[in-house]
Scaffold this active site. Sequence first.
Site, PDB file in Angstrom:
ATOM      1  N   GLU A  76     -22.971 -55.844  -0.639  1.00 41.24           N
ATOM      2  CA  GLU A  76     -22.141 -54.906   0.129  1.00 41.24           C
ATOM      3  C   GLU A  76     -20.932 -54.510  -0.728  1.00 41.24           C
ATOM      4  O   GLU A  76     -20.341 -55.342  -1.385  1.00 41.24           O
ATOM      5  CB  GLU A  76     -21.691 -55.620   1.414  1.00 41.24           C
ATOM      6  N   LYS A 117     -23.323 -56.815  -7.977  1.00 44.68           N
ATOM      7  CA  LYS A 117     -22.160 -57.057  -7.111  1.00 44.68           C
ATOM      8  C   LYS A 117     -21.013 -57.728  -7.878  1.00 44.68           C
ATOM      9  O   LYS A 117     -19.882 -57.247  -7.890  1.00 44.68           O
ATOM     10  CB  LYS A 117     -22.594 -57.929  -5.918  1.00 44.68           C
ATOM     11  N   PHE A 127      -8.532 -47.229  -9.370  1.00 47.00           N
ATOM     12  CA  PHE A 127      -8.227 -48.588  -9.820  1.00 47.00           C
ATOM     13  C   PHE A 127      -7.404 -48.639 -11.099  1.00 47.00           C
ATOM     14  O   PHE A 127      -7.504 -49.563 -11.898  1.00 47.00           O
ATOM     15  CB  PHE A 127      -9.511 -49.444  -9.908  1.00 47.00           C
ATOM     16  N   ASP A 159     -22.598 -66.217  15.199  1.00 52.73           N
ATOM     17  CA  ASP A 159     -21.564 -66.979  14.486  1.00 52.73           C
ATOM     18  C   ASP A 159     -21.426 -68.325  15.191  1.00 52.73           C
ATOM     19  O   ASP A 159     -21.523 -68.383  16.429  1.00 52.73           O
ATOM     20  CB  ASP A 159     -20.223 -66.222  14.526  1.00 52.73           C
ATOM     21  N   GLY A 164       0.810 -52.535 -10.568  1.00 52.25           N
ATOM     22  CA  GLY A 164       1.601 -53.125  -9.490  1.00 52.25           C
ATOM     23  C   GLY A 164       1.676 -54.632  -9.597  1.00 52.25           C
ATOM     24  O   GLY A 164       1.650 -55.193 -10.691  1.00 52.25           O
ATOM     25  N   THR A 205     -21.430 -62.276  -0.872  1.00 47.38           N
ATOM     26  CA  THR A 205     -21.310 -62.206  -2.338  1.00 47.38           C
ATOM     27  C   THR A 205     -21.658 -63.573  -2.907  1.00 47.38           C
ATOM     28  O   THR A 205     -20.988 -64.566  -2.609  1.00 47.38           O
ATOM     29  CB  THR A 205     -19.881 -61.809  -2.733  1.00 47.38           C
ATOM     30  N   GLY A 265      -5.290 -58.770  -5.017  1.00 48.07           N
ATOM     31  CA  GLY A 265      -5.434 -59.934  -4.142  1.00 48.07           C
ATOM     32  C   GLY A 265      -6.634 -59.719  -3.242  1.00 48.07           C
ATOM     33  O   GLY A 265      -7.548 -58.975  -3.577  1.00 48.07           O
ATOM     34  N   CYS A 325     -11.762 -61.085  -2.184  1.00 52.27           N
ATOM     35  CA  CYS A 325     -12.922 -60.736  -3.020  1.00 52.27           C
ATOM     36  C   CYS A 325     -12.614 -60.858  -4.502  1.00 52.27           C
ATOM     37  O   CYS A 325     -13.160 -61.722  -5.177  1.00 52.27           O
ATOM     38  CB  CYS A 325     -13.389 -59.327  -2.679  1.00 52.27           C
ATOM     39  N   ARG A 337      -5.202 -63.071   2.776  1.00 49.66           N
ATOM     40  CA  ARG A 337      -5.796 -64.003   1.822  1.00 49.66           C
ATOM     41  C   ARG A 337      -5.531 -63.547   0.380  1.00 49.66           C
ATOM     42  O   ARG A 337      -5.762 -62.401   0.033  1.00 49.66           O
ATOM     43  CB  ARG A 337      -7.287 -64.150   2.104  1.00 49.66           C
TER      44      ARG A 337
HETATM   45  C1  UGA Z   1     -13.129 -54.992  -3.041  1.00 47.55           C
HETATM   46  C2  UGA Z   1     -14.008 -53.899  -3.654  1.00 47.55           C
HETATM   47  O1  UGA Z   1     -13.248 -52.717  -3.880  1.00 47.55           O
HETATM   48  C3  UGA Z   1     -15.196 -53.577  -2.731  1.00 47.55           C
HETATM   49  O2  UGA Z   1     -16.043 -52.631  -3.352  1.00 47.55           O
HETATM   50  C4  UGA Z   1     -15.967 -54.868  -2.451  1.00 47.55           C
HETATM   51  O3  UGA Z   1     -17.040 -54.640  -1.544  1.00 47.55           O
HETATM   52  C5  UGA Z   1     -15.034 -55.904  -1.848  1.00 47.55           C
HETATM   53  O4  UGA Z   1     -13.944 -56.140  -2.764  1.00 47.55           O
HETATM   54  C6  UGA Z   1     -15.826 -57.157  -1.620  1.00 47.55           C
HETATM   55  O5  UGA Z   1     -16.319 -57.738  -2.586  1.00 47.55           O
HETATM   56  O6  UGA Z   1     -16.091 -57.506  -0.448  1.00 47.55           O
HETATM   57  P1  UGA Z   1     -11.196 -55.062  -1.189  1.00 47.55           P
HETATM   58  O7  UGA Z   1     -10.961 -56.469  -1.625  1.00 47.55           O
HETATM   59  O8  UGA Z   1     -11.268 -54.753   0.260  1.00 47.55           O
HETATM   60  O9  UGA Z   1     -12.570 -54.487  -1.847  1.00 47.55           O
HETATM   61  O10 UGA Z   1      -9.988 -54.200  -1.753  1.00 47.55           O
HETATM   62  P2  UGA Z   1      -9.685 -53.176  -2.952  1.00 47.55           P
HETATM   63  O11 UGA Z   1      -9.347 -51.867  -2.374  1.00 47.55           O
HETATM   64  O12 UGA Z   1     -10.737 -53.210  -3.970  1.00 47.55           O
HETATM   65  O13 UGA Z   1      -8.347 -53.821  -3.535  1.00 47.55           O
HETATM   66  C7  UGA Z   1      -8.329 -55.135  -4.096  1.00 47.55           C
HETATM   67  C8  UGA Z   1      -6.966 -55.466  -4.629  1.00 47.55           C
HETATM   68  O14 UGA Z   1      -6.708 -54.697  -5.811  1.00 47.55           O
HETATM   69  C9  UGA Z   1      -5.812 -55.153  -3.683  1.00 47.55           C
HETATM   70  O15 UGA Z   1      -4.882 -56.218  -3.721  1.00 47.55           O
HETATM   71  C10 UGA Z   1      -5.188 -53.892  -4.236  1.00 47.55           C
HETATM   72  O16 UGA Z   1      -3.827 -53.768  -3.940  1.00 47.55           O
HETATM   73  C11 UGA Z   1      -5.428 -54.081  -5.718  1.00 47.55           C
HETATM   74  N1  UGA Z   1      -5.480 -52.813  -6.476  1.00 47.55           N
HETATM   75  C12 UGA Z   1      -6.462 -51.901  -6.247  1.00 47.55           C
HETATM   76  C13 UGA Z   1      -4.531 -52.565  -7.461  1.00 47.55           C
HETATM   77  O17 UGA Z   1      -3.618 -53.383  -7.697  1.00 47.55           O
HETATM   78  N2  UGA Z   1      -4.596 -51.396  -8.180  1.00 47.55           N
HETATM   79  C14 UGA Z   1      -5.584 -50.483  -7.978  1.00 47.55           C
HETATM   80  O18 UGA Z   1      -5.601 -49.454  -8.681  1.00 47.55           O
HETATM   81  C15 UGA Z   1      -6.533 -50.743  -6.980  1.00 47.55           C
END
Ligand code: UGA
Length: 447
Positions: free
Chosen positions: A152, A222, A267, A30, A271, A121, A275, A278, A345
């Site tokens: 990923e 992806k 999913f 890095d 709510g 990504t 956020g 990603c 973020r």
């Molecule tokens: C997401 C994807 O789930 C991963 O598969 C992917 O690798 C990653 O982005 C990425 O591109 O690097 P992440 O951002 O860590 O992962 O979090 P998630 O668990 O997917 O949640 C994302 C957002 O959706 C959160 O703010 C969460 O609160 C919200 N969410 C999730 C909901 O509002 N409702 C749900 O049912 C699920």
Amino acid sequence: MRICIVGTGYVGLVAGTCLAEIGHRVVCVDDDRQKIEVLQGGRMPIYEPGLDELVARNLRENRLAFTADLKEGIDAATAVFICVGTPPLEDGDADLSAVEQVARRIGELSSSYKLVVEKSTVPVQTGKWIEKTLMVYGDSGRSEFDVASNPEFLREGSAVIDFLHPDRIVVGVEHPRAERLLREMYEPIIRRTFVCPVHSTCPATEPVPFLVTDIRSAELIKHASNAFLATKISFINSVADLCELVGADVELVAKGMGLDGRIGRAFLKAGLGFGGFCFPKDLQAFVKIAERCGHDFRLLREVDRINQARVPQAIRRLKEQLWILKEKVIGVWGLAFKPDTDDLRYSPAIALVKQLLAEGASVRAYDPKAMEKARGEIASAIFSRDPYEAVSGADALVVATEWREFEGLDLTRVKTLMRRPLILDGRNLFDREKMRSMGFEYLGIGR
Ligand code: UGA
């Protein structure tokens, strides 16, 4: 195998550490020297459950190293992973300047064969540009390159488990040699033959699906996966709005829908919206690349619009109860964009606090892990030592992130501490009937 990981953000750090954990020799590079010093000292720049122990052990056992010197990392490696950031530009497009710069440097510095793997990504067709860049800046007399895409799918908060026990591994390749190297690299994960640092017995026995595609399809897998998950969330949030209008309960609707194997439960949690670094940015970048290729992805523009309306709608609902927000005390539980991370973020919770502060409310915030990082973002909020302090004298409480520790709190004490026992449960964490029977004025999402 000897591997170099360029970029020690979430993806790079987790991938590098886990690849070391399954037996490879990994050097993570890095250009942020301060971060490298922190990592060399065995400390963590981020909070991610289980990652600190894995980093410490692999450092100790000499399978993992950190450096700010890209040449040192590349020299030792057969495979070089590009894991640098692709932040959003003003217009929503992904900023690929870091990817380009790293590809250029790999071209210039390599003196032997390298498999260059894009793991950041990136929009479809980036692989093609990486290949061109390597050709232009590489010395064909000294070096030879294969390019591959290996997206990923790890989630923050469960990144280690997601990497070591993935639903699938996707590799986009143009050359059988690249496929062979990647298959060999991931073999312990595919066959589940490594000693799992998380589970004493492996939760699954079937081999992990290893999907080989062309590079463009892997890149699209992806973006399309993230966009689809985001679509599910905006869909259920729209259903939640309808539930509120007709007096139905979105939790039951989601349960009933999710029992259909074709839909699934995941999913469908209504709510304050999605956020993180990603979904919001990937959605916009996906819309942009589609637009550039002549395709108007209207569906995803709507998914984004629905998501952006979640926090303003929560503020409106608070106003319906409190009339004026100015000088009202609002407790906020949760600041991270989701539980088990300190990542702020694009956090809906932070957006909510900012809007409350802009309305003149006094915000008392609490988060189990993200308080330090939040101080710079919402400096005029009052940071509480615990969830009880956050509700003391409050006119309302908003549950903005569903940390598990909130579920086990003494709600009778919470009610006594509040000036008015009004709860806007932005993540439907609590049982509505129980809350109402305790005397709370309880507002959930879509119930
Ligand atoms: C997401 C994807 O789930 C991963 O598969 C992917 O690798 C990653 O982005 C990425 O591109 O690097 P992440 O951002 O860590 O992962 O979090 P998630 O668990 O997917 O949640 C994302 C957002 O959706 C959160 O703010 C969460 O609160 C919200 N969410 C999730 C909901 O509002 N409702 C749900 O049912 C699920």
